[in-house]
Design a protein around this motif. Sequence first.
Motif, PDB file in Angstrom:
ATOM      1  N   MET A 107     124.591  -8.088  39.380  1.00 27.99           N
ATOM      2  CA  MET A 107     123.386  -8.870  39.100  1.00 27.99           C
ATOM      3  C   MET A 107     122.531  -9.006  40.347  1.00 27.99           C
ATOM      4  N   MET A 108     123.157  -9.300  41.477  1.00 29.60           N
ATOM      5  CA  MET A 108     122.407  -9.461  42.724  1.00 29.60           C
ATOM      6  C   MET A 108     121.823  -8.134  43.178  1.00 29.60           C
ATOM      7  N   THR A 109     122.519  -7.041  42.911  1.00 31.41           N
ATOM      8  CA  THR A 109     122.013  -5.727  43.295  1.00 31.41           C
ATOM      9  C   THR A 109     120.733  -5.384  42.544  1.00 31.41           C
ATOM     10  N   ARG A 110     120.729  -5.640  41.254  1.00 34.29           N
ATOM     11  CA  ARG A 110     119.563  -5.283  40.438  1.00 34.29           C
ATOM     12  C   ARG A 110     118.370  -6.204  40.682  1.00 34.29           C
TER      13      ARG A 110
ATOM     14  N   THR B 242     117.724  -8.509  43.354  1.00 34.24           N
ATOM     15  CA  THR B 242     117.294  -8.940  44.687  1.00 34.24           C
ATOM     16  C   THR B 242     116.084  -8.143  45.154  1.00 34.24           C
ATOM     17  N   GLU B 243     115.135  -8.850  45.753  1.00 34.96           N
ATOM     18  CA  GLU B 243     113.948  -8.200  46.297  1.00 34.96           C
ATOM     19  C   GLU B 243     114.292  -7.614  47.665  1.00 34.96           C
ATOM     20  N   ALA B 244     114.443  -6.314  47.729  1.00 33.29           N
ATOM     21  CA  ALA B 244     114.779  -5.632  48.978  1.00 33.29           C
ATOM     22  C   ALA B 244     114.175  -4.242  48.960  1.00 33.29           C
ATOM     23  N   ASP B 245     113.808  -3.754  50.148  1.00 31.75           N
ATOM     24  CA  ASP B 245     113.265  -2.399  50.255  1.00 31.75           C
ATOM     25  C   ASP B 245     114.361  -1.353  50.095  1.00 31.75           C
ATOM     26  N   VAL B 246     115.536  -1.637  50.653  1.00 38.24           N
ATOM     27  CA  VAL B 246     116.665  -0.706  50.624  1.00 38.24           C
ATOM     28  C   VAL B 246     117.931  -1.491  50.315  1.00 38.24           C
ATOM     29  N   VAL B 247     118.790  -0.914  49.496  1.00 31.99           N
ATOM     30  CA  VAL B 247     120.084  -1.509  49.178  1.00 31.99           C
ATOM     31  C   VAL B 247     121.173  -0.552  49.669  1.00 31.99           C
ATOM     32  N   VAL B 248     122.052  -1.045  50.531  1.00 28.84           N
ATOM     33  CA  VAL B 248     123.179  -0.258  51.031  1.00 28.84           C
ATOM     34  C   VAL B 248     124.449  -0.854  50.442  1.00 28.84           C
ATOM     35  N   VAL B 249     125.172  -0.042  49.679  1.00 30.80           N
ATOM     36  CA  VAL B 249     126.367  -0.505  48.986  1.00 30.80           C
ATOM     37  C   VAL B 249     127.582   0.175  49.601  1.00 30.80           C
ATOM     38  N   GLY B 250     128.539  -0.626  50.026  1.00 30.90           N
ATOM     39  CA  GLY B 250     129.788  -0.088  50.566  1.00 30.90           C
ATOM     40  C   GLY B 250     130.952  -0.458  49.672  1.00 30.90           C
ATOM     41  N   LEU B 251     131.566   0.526  49.041  1.00 29.74           N
ATOM     42  CA  LEU B 251     132.750   0.313  48.203  1.00 29.74           C
ATOM     43  C   LEU B 251     133.956   0.750  49.027  1.00 29.74           C
ATOM     44  N   VAL B 252     134.551  -0.208  49.731  1.00 30.76           N
ATOM     45  CA  VAL B 252     135.584   0.062  50.731  1.00 30.76           C
ATOM     46  C   VAL B 252     136.944  -0.344  50.179  1.00 30.76           C
ATOM     47  N   GLY B 253     137.804   0.650  49.960  1.00 26.15           N
ATOM     48  CA  GLY B 253     139.174   0.378  49.564  1.00 26.15           C
ATOM     49  C   GLY B 253     139.361  -0.085  48.144  1.00 26.15           C
ATOM     50  N   GLU B 254     138.345   0.032  47.301  1.00 24.97           N
ATOM     51  CA  GLU B 254     138.477  -0.397  45.913  1.00 24.97           C
ATOM     52  C   GLU B 254     138.908   0.774  45.038  1.00 24.97           C
ATOM     53  N   ARG B 255     139.060   0.515  43.744  1.00 21.26           N
ATOM     54  CA  ARG B 255     139.488   1.561  42.809  1.00 21.26           C
ATOM     55  C   ARG B 255     138.423   2.647  42.695  1.00 21.26           C
ATOM     56  N   GLY B 256     138.888   3.883  42.625  1.00 17.66           N
ATOM     57  CA  GLY B 256     137.956   4.999  42.582  1.00 17.66           C
ATOM     58  C   GLY B 256     137.079   4.999  41.345  1.00 17.66           C
ATOM     59  N   ARG B 257     137.596   4.531  40.224  1.00 14.69           N
ATOM     60  CA  ARG B 257     136.799   4.538  38.988  1.00 14.69           C
ATOM     61  C   ARG B 257     135.617   3.590  39.066  1.00 14.69           C
ATOM     62  N   GLU B 258     135.670   2.584  39.964  1.00 17.10           N
ATOM     63  CA  GLU B 258     134.591   1.615  40.061  1.00 17.10           C
ATOM     64  C   GLU B 258     133.328   2.208  40.676  1.00 17.10           C
TER      65      GLU B 258
ATOM     66  N   ASP C 286     119.367   4.171  37.229  1.00 17.17           N
ATOM     67  CA  ASP C 286     118.492   5.182  37.828  1.00 17.17           C
ATOM     68  C   ASP C 286     117.431   4.560  38.722  1.00 17.17           C
ATOM     69  N   GLU C 287     116.850   3.438  38.277  1.00 17.91           N
ATOM     70  CA  GLU C 287     115.798   2.806  39.054  1.00 17.91           C
ATOM     71  C   GLU C 287     116.341   2.235  40.357  1.00 17.91           C
ATOM     72  N   GLY C 288     117.481   1.554  40.283  1.00 13.82           N
ATOM     73  CA  GLY C 288     118.060   0.965  41.488  1.00 13.82           C
ATOM     74  C   GLY C 288     118.590   1.994  42.453  1.00 13.82           C
ATOM     75  N   MET C 289     119.034   3.133  41.931  1.00 10.70           N
ATOM     76  CA  MET C 289     119.611   4.157  42.796  1.00 10.70           C
ATOM     77  C   MET C 289     118.554   4.810  43.675  1.00 10.70           C
TER      78      MET C 289
END
Length: 471
Positions: free
Chosen positions: A196-199, A201-217, A228-231
């Motif tokens: 929810m916060m990713t979609r 939040t007002e930001a120019d760039v979003v950097v997402v780090g999925l560190v050590g979590e399940r691969g399917r996530e 597509d829009e957020g990516m």
Amino acid sequence: MADEKTILPGPNPDRNLERSLKLGAYMDRAMDGAPPLRVEGVLRRTIGLALEAEGCRAELGGRCDVVAGDGRTVETEVVGFSGERLYLMPVGDMRGVVPNARVIPVPGGPEVRVGEELLGRVLDGRGRPLDDAGPLTGGVEVPLFGEPINPLKRQPIREQLDVGVRSINSLLSIGRGQRMGLFAGSGVGKSMLLGMMTRNTEADVVVVGLVGERGREVQEFIEHSLGDEGMRRAVVVATPADDTPLKRLHGAWLCAAIAEYFRDRGQHVLLLMDSLTRFAQAQREIALAIGEPPATKGYPPSVFAKLPQLVERAGNGCNQNGSITAIYTVLAEGDDQNDPIVDASRAILDGHIVLSRSMADAGIYPAVDVESSVSRAMNQVVPDSQQQLASRFRQVYATYQENRDLLAVGAYQPGNNAQLDEAVALWPSIVEFLRQHHGQAVDCESALASLARLFDASARTTSEEAGHDPA
């Protein structure tokens, strides 16, 4: 008369010195531009994930290539040394390594390539593409471990950041450049709130780090949370649980380096890292492998030294415009809020949002426990009127929670406590205020208006009851 002997001239020290200097200058010119000499070593032992090498010299944090039996090279990083032995940790798979394998130091520290071309891409912990969008070209190379900013030169937090979540915007307001923790156990809606916060939040760039979590996530987060829009404005760094500990650490540092690049260009960056706990566990694996003694519940001291080094790379920069607002998820194992990593994270972050399992079990999503959460920058970014409303909400919420058991068994009689009467009357409205559909976005203005209406309705009800009072 004796024959005169011919005396030959002896060695001239000045002339020999002159020749030596000329020879040295010639050798210096010949070596200009030549690569530095590398002294190779040999692999002596492996202990779990750690490798021990002898005969070569490399700085701490430097790189070494280990030549496997099939001729391929295994990239490693120097994580420690003892006497003449270097402790190496592989970045990738180390299968095929043989005894007495060649160990070749590689000059230079770890660097990563950053640039605008990273937007819309999915990378691994080494900055290599995981998607099918082709190789990365262009950009600039920066050190993986950046230099910290002078705290006196950081810009203060002065502006509120709209995250699209009603309860957070009104009761736990976040400022641009703030570092927040999202503390939750397993299965209480942590990933949903992060999406929810990713979609929203007002930001120019979003950097997402999925560190050590399940691969399917990884795929689920890209498709359901970003879309597509957020990516188009996002960079995703994925280092799943089956990656090596060093690669998981590099994934977190890579996120920080990418966010710093865009911040220094004057852009507002939202950094989401899931999770800080997995980062700490990766450092624990490395530290224990090279013999560092455990301190607190199996965590060596180096873990608690690395956490602030990572967190302090986020925040506002020296530039008036650029900022990194960071949200780090922290896994509270067994819902224990006194877990060492939870406790250490709480101390170094600018606030924390706690998710309640009891609220999640009751179907209240996002399950934000307002009573246990706090935003340390809220007083700097919202007016006094909103702070007063938030404080009153907390008082009513806490009053109801303290007397929940008493209300459940029917032992309370209305009229004995005015504050509890107000809490009981407002509780259905409080639940609806906290509940929000994951596809809904509520901006700061709307969230504050909803909070004000909640108490306005309570005031009208109290006034009407007073007017009908026979006394």
